[in-house]
Scaffold this motif. Structure first.
Motif, PDB file in Angstrom:
ATOM      1  N   ASP A  80       0.815  -1.219   0.000  1.00 35.61           N
ATOM      2  CA  ASP A  80       0.000   0.000   0.000  1.00 35.61           C
ATOM      3  C   ASP A  80       0.844   1.263   0.000  1.00 35.61           C
ATOM      4  OD1 ASP A  80      -2.590  -1.145  -0.026  1.00 35.61           O
ATOM      5  OD2 ASP A  80      -2.406  -1.636   2.103  1.00 35.61           O
ATOM      6  N   PHE A  81       2.168   1.099   0.103  1.00 39.68           N
ATOM      7  CA  PHE A  81       3.058   2.262   0.098  1.00 39.68           C
ATOM      8  C   PHE A  81       4.087   2.176  -1.024  1.00 39.68           C
ATOM      9  CE2 PHE A  81       1.460   1.833   4.425  1.00 39.68           C
ATOM     10  CZ  PHE A  81       1.003   3.124   4.679  1.00 39.68           C
ATOM     11  N   PHE A 129      -4.481   7.517  20.489  1.00 45.57           N
ATOM     12  CA  PHE A 129      -4.754   8.484  19.409  1.00 45.57           C
ATOM     13  C   PHE A 129      -3.852   8.237  18.202  1.00 45.57           C
ATOM     14  CE2 PHE A 129      -3.809  12.531  17.293  1.00 45.57           C
ATOM     15  CZ  PHE A 129      -5.092  12.895  16.898  1.00 45.57           C
ATOM     16  N   TRP A 130      -2.543   8.066  18.432  1.00 51.26           N
ATOM     17  CA  TRP A 130      -1.642   7.919  17.298  1.00 51.26           C
ATOM     18  C   TRP A 130      -1.675   6.523  16.690  1.00 51.26           C
ATOM     19  CZ3 TRP A 130      -0.208  11.759  14.554  1.00 51.26           C
ATOM     20  CH2 TRP A 130      -0.140  13.019  15.134  1.00 51.26           C
ATOM     21  N   SER A 131      -2.161   5.540  17.433  1.00 48.90           N
ATOM     22  CA  SER A 131      -2.436   4.237  16.821  1.00 48.90           C
ATOM     23  C   SER A 131      -3.593   4.377  15.829  1.00 48.90           C
ATOM     24  CB  SER A 131      -2.795   3.208  17.900  1.00 48.90           C
ATOM     25  OG  SER A 131      -1.704   2.955  18.748  1.00 48.90           O
ATOM     26  N   LEU A 132      -4.591   5.143  16.227  1.00 50.50           N
ATOM     27  CA  LEU A 132      -5.732   5.389  15.338  1.00 50.50           C
ATOM     28  C   LEU A 132      -5.280   6.073  14.049  1.00 50.50           C
ATOM     29  CD1 LEU A 132      -8.913   5.336  15.164  1.00 50.50           C
ATOM     30  CD2 LEU A 132      -8.835   7.661  16.066  1.00 50.50           C
ATOM     31  N   ILE A 133      -4.468   7.131  14.188  1.00 51.71           N
ATOM     32  CA  ILE A 133      -4.002   7.876  13.017  1.00 51.71           C
ATOM     33  C   ILE A 133      -3.086   7.020  12.143  1.00 51.71           C
ATOM     34  CG2 ILE A 133      -2.774   9.931  12.244  1.00 51.71           C
ATOM     35  CD1 ILE A 133      -5.487  10.453  13.552  1.00 51.71           C
ATOM     36  N   SER A 134      -2.267   6.178  12.762  1.00 47.79           N
ATOM     37  CA  SER A 134      -1.367   5.318  11.983  1.00 47.79           C
ATOM     38  C   SER A 134      -2.145   4.399  11.058  1.00 47.79           C
ATOM     39  CB  SER A 134      -0.496   4.484  12.933  1.00 47.79           C
ATOM     40  OG  SER A 134       0.373   5.295  13.675  1.00 47.79           O
ATOM     41  N   GLY A 135      -3.298   3.926  11.509  1.00 47.21           N
ATOM     42  CA  GLY A 135      -4.128   3.089  10.645  1.00 47.21           C
ATOM     43  C   GLY A 135      -4.646   3.842   9.436  1.00 47.21           C
ATOM     44  N   SER A 142       1.581   7.244   1.641  1.00 50.25           N
ATOM     45  CA  SER A 142       2.868   7.897   1.879  1.00 50.25           C
ATOM     46  C   SER A 142       3.618   7.156   2.982  1.00 50.25           C
ATOM     47  CB  SER A 142       2.660   9.364   2.289  1.00 50.25           C
ATOM     48  OG  SER A 142       3.876   9.933   2.723  1.00 50.25           O
ATOM     49  N   GLN A 143       4.738   6.575   2.610  1.00 52.42           N
ATOM     50  CA  GLN A 143       5.551   5.868   3.587  1.00 52.42           C
ATOM     51  C   GLN A 143       6.102   6.831   4.638  1.00 52.42           C
ATOM     52  OE1 GLN A 143       9.486   5.088   2.467  1.00 52.42           O
ATOM     53  NE2 GLN A 143       9.902   4.782   4.647  1.00 52.42           N
ATOM     54  N   ILE A 144       6.453   8.047   4.236  1.00 53.46           N
ATOM     55  CA  ILE A 144       6.993   9.030   5.175  1.00 53.46           C
ATOM     56  C   ILE A 144       5.948   9.413   6.213  1.00 53.46           C
ATOM     57  CG2 ILE A 144       7.877  11.385   5.387  1.00 53.46           C
ATOM     58  CD1 ILE A 144       9.175  11.039   2.660  1.00 53.46           C
ATOM     59  N   PHE A 145       4.687   9.556   5.779  1.00 51.83           N
ATOM     60  CA  PHE A 145       3.616   9.897   6.713  1.00 51.83           C
ATOM     61  C   PHE A 145       3.426   8.773   7.731  1.00 51.83           C
ATOM     62  CE2 PHE A 145      -1.170  10.551   7.368  1.00 51.83           C
ATOM     63  CZ  PHE A 145      -0.958  11.441   8.417  1.00 51.83           C
ATOM     64  N   LEU A 146       3.505   7.524   7.257  1.00 56.05           N
ATOM     65  CA  LEU A 146       3.406   6.392   8.181  1.00 56.05           C
ATOM     66  C   LEU A 146       4.560   6.403   9.177  1.00 56.05           C
ATOM     67  CD1 LEU A 146       2.241   3.687   9.177  1.00 56.05           C
ATOM     68  CD2 LEU A 146       3.570   2.554   7.393  1.00 56.05           C
ATOM     69  N   ALA A 151       6.413   7.149  14.649  1.00 54.67           N
ATOM     70  CA  ALA A 151       7.297   7.817  15.602  1.00 54.67           C
ATOM     71  C   ALA A 151       6.488   8.498  16.705  1.00 54.67           C
ATOM     72  CB  ALA A 151       8.176   8.828  14.878  1.00 54.67           C
ATOM     73  N   LEU A 152       5.414   9.184  16.326  1.00 52.71           N
ATOM     74  CA  LEU A 152       4.562   9.840  17.321  1.00 52.71           C
ATOM     75  C   LEU A 152       3.840   8.812  18.188  1.00 52.71           C
ATOM     76  CD1 LEU A 152       3.138  12.702  15.082  1.00 52.71           C
ATOM     77  CD2 LEU A 152       4.675  12.954  17.040  1.00 52.71           C
ATOM     78  N   GLN A 153       3.469   7.684  17.600  1.00 52.01           N
ATOM     79  CA  GLN A 153       2.863   6.611  18.380  1.00 52.01           C
ATOM     80  C   GLN A 153       3.833   6.120  19.452  1.00 52.01           C
ATOM     81  OE1 GLN A 153       2.691   2.777  16.542  1.00 52.01           O
ATOM     82  NE2 GLN A 153       0.736   2.202  17.475  1.00 52.01           N
TER      83      GLN A 153
END
Length: 518
Positions: A80-81, A129-135, A142-146, A151-153
């Protein structure tokens, strides 16, 4: 700063009023009184105590599960990336470990200042919260966004781990009960990874891999709510009176230089396999990282309330942390390349690999509770020596493993031996450092061990990735790919072997100086 005379690491002299004293140093009525104090449990019912220990230990469980949720379905996620290179794929995991290992230093100090329960609850909700966003990064492609979201997670576990260890350290005085509780905490590591691998494998193969992160978000949110009610409010209160006349300050200079130095150094090592060491900015980042971290050590030796009390470190502390760094960096290599080998060359599914690693759970539990029994009877240096040997043997087994070898002939034995390295070293180090520092600085003790563990995993992967891309001839054939994997495992052998040498040197040094310790 008052110096403490130690006859054995974690056993302070009777003159130190801040640290609990082990019963082996006392005699007569005082010894009997101390034994009764050490055998007491926290002021809560048995059911409450069980829930308390399980919830605190779940911080370790979910941290390792979060590590697995990008390793197990790595190839499925990569589609997917845009199928990034192996070096870029390693950032799916390294980004998480980097922030876990880096921000623990800050979290441990903040917990000492403002209360570990507050940080513990906050950590669960941040993690959620950041687990939710990571999904949801799946929609960005975008691999960089993941990588950024991972990192924030990782900041969530960075807050949770020192807080949970500090809470346990405050709840239990030195003694057998504390040793067994900390051993239980350490035993959750292999079980957490296996649990995360199973769930992420199920989601990736039978549903959709983002559900791994979304389920993690749900569980973390539930734990955050439970922590409000289960973790008692009395923690940190005993130290309030002694700190009224002491202005609590946060070491901002140390925080900035420590985080920046660790991040730059780690980015250089993990980015080099992707772009090559010939890129000037890689060398610049590496040099800057080292210089800034040296500045961090200089600052920590001179501030009144440091993030890390570097000036108080003795040879025992340095020995334990050095062994942990070398051993756990080799373990990260061992674990990451198991998945690469079994999925890419053995053609196994993530669920099959998770099933093959199931023995690590049993071995890890046995190792953790064995250490709990041995800590008061066996020198720490010997326990660390055994742990380093277990790490080394695990990497040796895989470095000579041919493709297609029957699971029961070789891989099975690696899954039984290597967890002894994890779950002998981690409980021993956490108990030792917890007993070594005053009760009000339990967050600092917890942060030291967990920083070294998680940062070393990310650092080790960077070194192994560099070796892999330089020996695999581009990975164009399976033979070349296997050559790269073996190069990584040889790196793990070197790191853990060096750890064994350090442990052996410390054993020899301890034997030489034993007569002078009476």
């Amino acid at each position: 700063m008052e110096e403490k005379e130690l006859s054995d690491f974690g056993r302070p002299s009777a003159g130190d009023s801040d640290v609990e004293i082990g019963p082996e140093r006392e005699s007569g009525p005082d010894k009997n009184h101390r034994l009764s104090v050490q055998s007491t449990k926290p002021p809560m019912g048995l059911a409450h105590e069980i829930a308390f220990v399980v919830l605190a230990s779940s911080a370790q469980l979910f941290t390792q599960a979060a590590l697995a949720e990008s390793i197990a379905p790595l190839n499925i996620m990569s589609k997917d990336f845009g199928n990034p290179s192996p070096g870029q794929q390693s950032w799916f995991t390294a980004a998480h470990s980097l922030t876990v290992g880096t921000f623990i230093l800050i979290a441990g100090r903040l917990g000492d200042m403002f209360g570990h329960k507050k940080l513990f609850v906050f950590g669960w909700f941040w993690f959620s919260f950041w687990s939710l966003i990571s999904g949801f990064t799946v929609y960005s492609h975008s691999q960089i966004f993941l990588d950024i979201c991972r990192a924030l997670q990782g900041i969530g576990p960075a807050v949770l781990l020192p807080s949970s260890l500090a809470i346990l350290g405050q709840a239990y005085p030195p003694g057998r009960r504390k040793e067994m509780v900390f051993s239980f905490f350490g035993a959750t590591a292999p079980n957490g990874f296996t649990l995360g691998a199973v769930f992420s494998g199920i989601m990736a193969q039978l549903a959709w891999w983002p559900w791994t992160f979304w389920l993690m978000a749900i569980f973390c949110c539930v734990n955050g709510v439970l922590a409000i009610f289960i973790i008692p409010n009395y923690f940190h209160q005993d130290d309030t009176a002694s700190q009224k006349d002491t202005k609590q300050t946060f070491d901002w200079k140390g925080a900035v230089t420590g985080v920046l130095g660790l991040v730059l150094f780690n980015i250089a090592w993990n980015q080099a396999p992707i772009v090559g060491w010939s890129e000037p900015y890689i060398i610049v980042l590496l040099i800057l990282g080292v210089l800034i971290f040296v500045a961090f050590l200089f600052i920590e030796c001179r501030v009144d309330q440091p993030l890390v009390p570097v000036a108080s470190f003795d040879s025992h502390v340095c020995f334990v942390l050095m062994c942990m760094a070398l051993g756990w960096s080799s373990f990260g290599i061992w674990l990451y390349y198991i998945w690469q080998f079994t999925v890419n060359l053995q053609q196994n599914t993530p669920l099959n690999v998770a099933a093959q690693l199931a023995p690590t759970c049993v071995a890890g539990i046995c190792a953790a509770f064995t250490v709990g029994k041995l800590l008061s009877k066996v020198p720490t240096s010997f326990i660390m020596m055994c742990a380093m040997i277990a790490f080394c043997i695990g990497n040796i087994i895989f470095a000579v493993l041919p493709v297609g070898r029957l699971y029961w002939k070789q891989l099975f034995w690696a899954t039984l031996i290597t967890p002894w390295g994890m779950d002998m070293s981690f409980p021993a180090a956490t108990i030792i450092l917890s007993n070594h520092v005053p009760r009000r600085h339990q967050g600092i003790a917890a942060s030291l061990v967990t920083t070294v563990v998680n940062y070393s995993i990310s650092w080790g992967l960077g070194i192994a990735g560099t070796v892999e891309v330089n020996v695999n001839n581009g990975g164009l054939t399976d033979a070349d790919t296997l050559k790269g994997y073996r190069g990584a495992w040889y790196t793990g052998i070197g790191l853990s072997g060096l750890g064994a040498v350090v442990a052996l040197a410390f054993i020899v040094s301890s034997l030489r100086h034993r007569p002078s310790q009476h």
